[in-house]
Design a protein around this motif. Structure first.
Motif, PDB file in Angstrom:
ATOM      1  N   SER A   1       0.951  -1.180   0.112  1.00  0.00           N
ATOM      2  CA  SER A   1      -0.013   0.154   0.038  1.00  0.00           C
ATOM      3  C   SER A   1       0.836   1.514  -0.092  1.00  0.00           C
ATOM      4  CB  SER A   1      -0.929   0.006   1.329  1.00  0.00           C
ATOM      5  OG  SER A   1      -0.085   0.085   2.329  1.00  0.00           O
ATOM      6  N   GLY A   2       2.188   1.017   0.350  1.00  0.00           N
ATOM      7  CA  GLY A   2       3.181   2.210   0.193  1.00  0.00           C
ATOM      8  C   GLY A   2       3.194   2.801   1.664  1.00  0.00           C
ATOM      9  N   ARG A   3       2.632   2.307   2.517  1.00  0.00           N
ATOM     10  CA  ARG A   3       2.662   2.732   4.210  1.00  0.00           C
ATOM     11  C   ARG A   3       3.822   2.779   4.625  1.00  0.00           C
ATOM     12  NH1 ARG A   3      -0.158   0.778   7.929  1.00  0.00           N
ATOM     13  NH2 ARG A   3      -0.779  -1.266   7.006  1.00  0.00           N
ATOM     14  N   PHE A   4       4.504   1.338   4.264  1.00  0.00           N
ATOM     15  CA  PHE A   4       5.730   0.906   4.763  1.00  0.00           C
ATOM     16  C   PHE A   4       6.773   1.220   3.458  1.00  0.00           C
ATOM     17  CE2 PHE A   4       3.774  -2.272   7.747  1.00  0.00           C
ATOM     18  CZ  PHE A   4       3.140  -1.636   8.506  1.00  0.00           C
ATOM     19  N   ARG A   5       7.920   2.136   3.918  1.00  0.00           N
ATOM     20  CA  ARG A   5       8.583   2.236   2.643  1.00  0.00           C
ATOM     21  C   ARG A   5       9.976   1.577   2.581  1.00  0.00           C
ATOM     22  NH1 ARG A   5       7.332   8.942   1.842  1.00  0.00           N
ATOM     23  NH2 ARG A   5       5.056   8.662   1.697  1.00  0.00           N
ATOM     24  N   ARG A   6      10.465   1.348   1.503  1.00  0.00           N
ATOM     25  CA  ARG A   6      11.976   0.370   1.358  1.00  0.00           C
ATOM     26  C   ARG A   6      12.738   1.417   2.320  1.00  0.00           C
ATOM     27  NH1 ARG A   6      12.529  -0.024  -5.150  1.00  0.00           N
ATOM     28  NH2 ARG A   6      10.715  -1.734  -5.409  1.00  0.00           N
ATOM     29  N   GLY A   7      13.655   0.721   2.910  1.00  0.00           N
ATOM     30  CA  GLY A   7      14.720   0.993   4.022  1.00  0.00           C
ATOM     31  C   GLY A   7      14.220   1.329   5.281  1.00  0.00           C
ATOM     32  N   GLU A   8      12.883   1.332   5.606  1.00  0.00           N
ATOM     33  CA  GLU A   8      12.462   1.717   6.808  1.00  0.00           C
ATOM     34  C   GLU A   8      12.596   0.397   7.839  1.00  0.00           C
ATOM     35  OE1 GLU A   8       9.068   5.252   6.320  1.00  0.00           O
ATOM     36  OE2 GLU A   8       8.366   2.862   6.401  1.00  0.00           O
ATOM     37  N   LYS A   9      12.695   0.736   9.012  1.00  0.00           N
ATOM     38  CA  LYS A   9      13.043  -0.549  10.014  1.00  0.00           C
ATOM     39  C   LYS A   9      11.803  -1.013  10.638  1.00  0.00           C
ATOM     40  CE  LYS A   9      15.871  -1.779  13.997  1.00  0.00           C
ATOM     41  NZ  LYS A   9      16.775  -1.169  15.125  1.00  0.00           N
ATOM     42  N   LEU A  10      11.661  -2.159  10.754  1.00  0.00           N
ATOM     43  CA  LEU A  10      10.422  -2.981  11.542  1.00  0.00           C
ATOM     44  C   LEU A  10      10.793  -3.032  12.896  1.00  0.00           C
ATOM     45  CD1 LEU A  10      10.043  -3.843   8.433  1.00  0.00           C
ATOM     46  CD2 LEU A  10       8.597  -5.514   9.472  1.00  0.00           C
ATOM     47  N   PRO A  11       9.509  -3.011  13.560  1.00  0.00           N
ATOM     48  CA  PRO A  11       9.870  -3.209  14.988  1.00  0.00           C
ATOM     49  C   PRO A  11      10.621  -4.506  15.555  1.00  0.00           C
ATOM     50  CG  PRO A  11       7.615  -2.734  14.707  1.00  0.00           C
ATOM     51  CD  PRO A  11       8.371  -2.985  13.409  1.00  0.00           C
ATOM     52  N   SER A  12      11.416  -4.554  16.476  1.00  0.00           N
ATOM     53  CA  SER A  12      12.082  -5.930  16.855  1.00  0.00           C
ATOM     54  C   SER A  12      11.097  -6.943  17.045  1.00  0.00           C
ATOM     55  CB  SER A  12      12.925  -5.791  18.151  1.00  0.00           C
ATOM     56  OG  SER A  12      12.126  -5.784  19.189  1.00  0.00           O
ATOM     57  N   SER A  13      11.625  -8.083  16.736  1.00  0.00           N
ATOM     58  CA  SER A  13      10.443  -9.469  17.066  1.00  0.00           C
ATOM     59  C   SER A  13      10.012  -9.396  18.416  1.00  0.00           C
ATOM     60  CB  SER A  13      11.104 -10.807  16.886  1.00  0.00           C
ATOM     61  OG  SER A  13      12.469 -10.856  17.486  1.00  0.00           O
ATOM     62  N   ARG A  14      10.796  -9.118  19.474  1.00  0.00           N
ATOM     63  CA  ARG A  14      10.312  -8.948  20.905  1.00  0.00           C
ATOM     64  C   ARG A  14       9.190  -8.084  21.159  1.00  0.00           C
ATOM     65  NH1 ARG A  14      12.798 -11.071  24.980  1.00  0.00           N
ATOM     66  NH2 ARG A  14      14.986 -11.385  24.028  1.00  0.00           N
ATOM     67  N   LYS A  15       9.494  -6.802  20.347  1.00  0.00           N
ATOM     68  CA  LYS A  15       8.665  -5.581  20.753  1.00  0.00           C
ATOM     69  C   LYS A  15       7.437  -5.896  20.068  1.00  0.00           C
ATOM     70  CE  LYS A  15      10.567  -1.365  20.832  1.00  0.00           C
ATOM     71  NZ  LYS A  15      11.248  -0.395  20.532  1.00  0.00           N
ATOM     72  N   LEU A  16       7.310  -6.389  18.857  1.00  0.00           N
ATOM     73  CA  LEU A  16       6.212  -6.683  18.174  1.00  0.00           C
ATOM     74  C   LEU A  16       5.474  -7.850  18.976  1.00  0.00           C
ATOM     75  CD1 LEU A  16       4.293  -5.926  15.690  1.00  0.00           C
ATOM     76  CD2 LEU A  16       5.457  -7.511  14.530  1.00  0.00           C
ATOM     77  N   ALA A  17       5.866  -8.764  19.226  1.00  0.00           N
ATOM     78  CA  ALA A  17       5.447  -9.792  19.932  1.00  0.00           C
ATOM     79  C   ALA A  17       4.527  -9.388  21.267  1.00  0.00           C
ATOM     80  CB  ALA A  17       6.468 -10.989  20.519  1.00  0.00           C
ATOM     81  N   THR A  18       5.251  -8.610  21.982  1.00  0.00           N
ATOM     82  CA  THR A  18       4.731  -8.203  23.120  1.00  0.00           C
ATOM     83  C   THR A  18       3.487  -7.197  22.932  1.00  0.00           C
ATOM     84  OG1 THR A  18       7.068  -7.969  24.152  1.00  0.00           O
ATOM     85  CG2 THR A  18       5.098  -6.752  25.140  1.00  0.00           C
TER      86      THR A  18
ATOM     87  N   VAL B   1       6.261 -14.316  15.680  1.00  0.00           N
ATOM     88  CA  VAL B   1       6.770 -13.088  14.618  1.00  0.00           C
ATOM     89  C   VAL B   1       8.294 -13.458  13.950  1.00  0.00           C
ATOM     90  CG1 VAL B   1       7.686 -10.535  15.097  1.00  0.00           C
ATOM     91  CG2 VAL B   1       5.667 -11.562  16.559  1.00  0.00           C
ATOM     92  N   THR B   2       8.991 -14.131  14.781  1.00  0.00           N
ATOM     93  CA  THR B   2      10.172 -14.499  14.036  1.00  0.00           C
ATOM     94  C   THR B   2      10.023 -15.267  12.784  1.00  0.00           C
ATOM     95  OG1 THR B   2      11.548 -14.513  16.031  1.00  0.00           O
ATOM     96  CG2 THR B   2      12.649 -15.514  14.174  1.00  0.00           C
ATOM     97  N   LEU B   3       9.001 -16.200  12.849  1.00  0.00           N
ATOM     98  CA  LEU B   3       8.819 -16.882  11.815  1.00  0.00           C
ATOM     99  C   LEU B   3       8.230 -16.259  10.464  1.00  0.00           C
ATOM    100  CD1 LEU B   3       7.422 -20.412  13.377  1.00  0.00           C
ATOM    101  CD2 LEU B   3       9.455 -19.815  12.037  1.00  0.00           C
ATOM    102  N   ALA B   4       7.267 -15.240  10.992  1.00  0.00           N
ATOM    103  CA  ALA B   4       6.606 -14.449   9.984  1.00  0.00           C
ATOM    104  C   ALA B   4       7.582 -13.528   9.225  1.00  0.00           C
ATOM    105  CB  ALA B   4       5.590 -13.414  10.692  1.00  0.00           C
ATOM    106  N   TYR B   5       8.731 -12.920   9.953  1.00  0.00           N
ATOM    107  CA  TYR B   5       9.881 -12.339   9.406  1.00  0.00           C
ATOM    108  C   TYR B   5      10.545 -12.981   8.647  1.00  0.00           C
ATOM    109  CZ  TYR B   5       9.111  -7.998  12.378  1.00  0.00           C
ATOM    110  OH  TYR B   5       8.574  -6.904  13.172  1.00  0.00           O
ATOM    111  N   THR B   6      10.884 -14.257   8.940  1.00  0.00           N
ATOM    112  CA  THR B   6      11.839 -15.074   8.026  1.00  0.00           C
ATOM    113  C   THR B   6      11.144 -15.421   6.843  1.00  0.00           C
ATOM    114  OG1 THR B   6      12.658 -16.235  10.414  1.00  0.00           O
ATOM    115  CG2 THR B   6      13.075 -17.425   8.042  1.00  0.00           C
ATOM    116  N   GLU B   7       9.784 -15.558   6.777  1.00  0.00           N
ATOM    117  CA  GLU B   7       9.184 -15.963   5.604  1.00  0.00           C
ATOM    118  C   GLU B   7       9.052 -14.762   4.459  1.00  0.00           C
ATOM    119  OE1 GLU B   7       7.222 -18.266   2.909  1.00  0.00           O
ATOM    120  OE2 GLU B   7       7.799 -19.052   4.854  1.00  0.00           O
ATOM    121  N   LEU B   8       8.977 -13.435   5.188  1.00  0.00           N
ATOM    122  CA  LEU B   8       8.811 -12.202   4.363  1.00  0.00           C
ATOM    123  C   LEU B   8      10.474 -11.916   3.733  1.00  0.00           C
ATOM    124  CD1 LEU B   8       6.527 -10.151   6.708  1.00  0.00           C
ATOM    125  CD2 LEU B   8       6.034 -10.954   4.163  1.00  0.00           C
TER     126      LEU B   8
END
Length: 486
Positions: free
Chosen positions: A32-49, A58-65
């Motif tokens: 959708s363009g909301r997340f742009r190239r080069g932008e950092k995602l939240p850490s797996s720990r922070k997003l899981a919490t 979360v780690t498995l989702a990141y690994t697949e992407l």
């Protein structure tokens, strides 16, 4: 830039695993363009919490992407949107939503269509900007203002920066105004009689809201500050416009029906006339006789470089009849939006309550920065520098006006930063201003200042606070050429 963890939410009715839903959230954000190239995602720990799921999900989702090249991993730094991520598809912009509201009926009151004109936002791009009330960057003390702003950000001023004053003001700024600014105008006031406002215009609005009703009458100068007339029209009071003369407002012409008298005695706006002392006493006597209040706008007293300014009308008031309006926006910079009201404690109490219900208070950090700038002596040094520059520019302007045969309708006896000009009766200065813009010259047409149903079209104002001295003669010559005088 980091993507906030707050942008992620799990849908309760999602059909699929939590891992699949997280993958979809991120993929949709990229597509959708909301997340742009080069932008950092939240850490797996922070997003899981945040989502209330296990970190491994979360780690498995990141690994697949990561495998699908939506994300990339940078060592221990974390996960980022990949430079090779799919480009968001381009969509035709949606058609405008049809507005089915009849706003002619829905609006209870209207505030558009007033007399206050729009001024060019790009005035600094013109070579000959005879505009009024703008800041000359060559004169402003940016370095010391920045230092004061940084000082106000310090731990010592944490409360001033972050606290909600509710209906109060920065005590240091109020104290400086009471002990330094007002005594220079002959005014003695206690902190309970002072209110900080968002500039003089906000102060005038507060005064009008408190003092006027649909059954009361406001006496104003004609011509006058156009924004004041807009404020009074919005209050729905009766307005009695009094034509000014070479000495400003004439008290003898003020109706006995006037409840509040608005005046600019030290530097009439826009004619720049200064009200003499005998007329000031006569104005106060007339106000006393008809039991009217007086609102004094002392907007440019610091710009008195030809002679010492006359005492403020408020300094002659022995009954609490005068409400005084001051401003730092003219002397510092207009974007500051910082002014003050001075009046009897009963009036200021109501003004404070009204302000609190609308804006609570001007930002504490701005108030404390201004307090430092004033108390450390930077303000006085700046005013001296501005006065010297304006005095020199005024002399150049006066010579040029005489050389090219233009007509001055009003010039302040004590200084100021503008000339009130008059062209031949057949000249429409609105048309003149448009023609001069294409020649790099900005002037201010005078008709918005008049209350008349058919205001005169041949007046205009030339400010010299924002134009260097060396450009003034050529700018004036272009005005004269457009007027056909040279």
């Amino acid at each position: 830039m980091a993507i906030s963890v707050e942008t992620f939410f799990l849908a309760p009715g999602f059909q699929g695993t939590l891992q699949a839903q997280i993958q979809q959230l991120i993929a949709e954000g990229i597509l959708s363009g909301r997340f742009r190239r080069g932008e950092k995602l939240p850490s797996s720990r922070k997003l899981a919490t945040h989502l209330g799921v296990s970190r491994i999900t979360v780690t498995l989702a990141y690994t697949e992407l990561l495998a699908n090249d939506y994300l990339t991993s940078r060592g221990r730094s974390g996960y980022y949107v990949s430079e090779n991520a799919p480009v968001p598809p381009s969509f035709d912009p949606p058609k405008p939503r049809e507005d089915r509201i009849d706003w002619t009926r829905a609006l209870g009151r209207r505030f558009t269509g007033g007399d206050t004109p729009d001024k060019p936002k790009d005035w600094a791009n013109y070579r000959f900007p005879f505009v009024y009330g703008q800041t000359d960057p060559s004169l402003f003390d940016h370095a010391n203002w920045r230092l004061c702003a940084l000082q106000a950000l310090g731990q010592k001023d944490f409360t001033a920066l972050t606290a909600d004053y509710y209906d109060q003001d920065d005590p240091e700024l109020v104290e400086f105004i009471a002990r330094n600014t007002l005594p220079r105008r002959g005014i003695i006031a206690r902190p309970e009689e002072i209110l900080i406002t968002l500039g003089a215009q906000n102060a005038l609005w507060i005064a009008a809201q408190i003092l006027l009703t649909q059954r009361r009458t406001a006496a104003i100068e004609n011509p006058c500050y156009h924004a004041l007339r807009d404020i009074l029209n919005q209050s729905r009071c009766h307005v009695d416009a009094i034509n000014v003369d070479r000495d400003g407002l004439n008290p003898a012409l003020i109706s006995n029906e006037a409840d509040v008298i608005f005046t600019t005695p030290s530097h009439q706006c826009p004619t720049t006339a200064t009200m003499p002392m005998d007329r000031r006493h006569a104005l106060l006597e007339h106000a006393r006789n008809i039991d009217a209040l007086v609102v004094e706008d002392d907007y440019e007293f610091e710009m008195s470089f030809l002679d010492a300014p006359s005492p403020a009308l408020k300094s002659l008031d022995t009954e609490g009849r005068v409400i005084y309006v001051g401003s730092f926006s003219k002397s510092l910079f207009p974007g500051l939006r910082l002014g003050y009201l001075v009046g009897s404690e009963a009036f200021i109490r109501e003004a404070r309550a009204l302000r609190a219900s609308v804006i609570r208070h001007p930002p504490g950090h701005i108030q404390r920065t201004a307090a430092y700038f004033l108390s450390l002596g930077h303000y006085d040094a700046l005013i001296r520098r501005i006065r010297e520059a304006l005095k020199a520019r005024r002399a150049v302007m006066q010579d040029a006006i005489e050389q090219y045969g233009l007509t001055v309708a009003g010039q302040g006896a004590f200084g100021g930063s503008s000339f009130w000009m008059r062209a031949n009766p057949e000249v429409n200065t609105e048309i003149l201003a448009q023609a001069l813009k294409s020649d790099g010259v900005l002037i201010e047409p005078g008709h918005p200042f008049f209350t008349d149903e058919a205001p005169p079209q041949n007046f205009y104002r030339l400010g010299y606070s924002s134009i260097p001295s060396e450009r003034i003669p050529e700018g004036v010559s272009r005005i004269a050429r457009a007027l056909g005088q040279r």
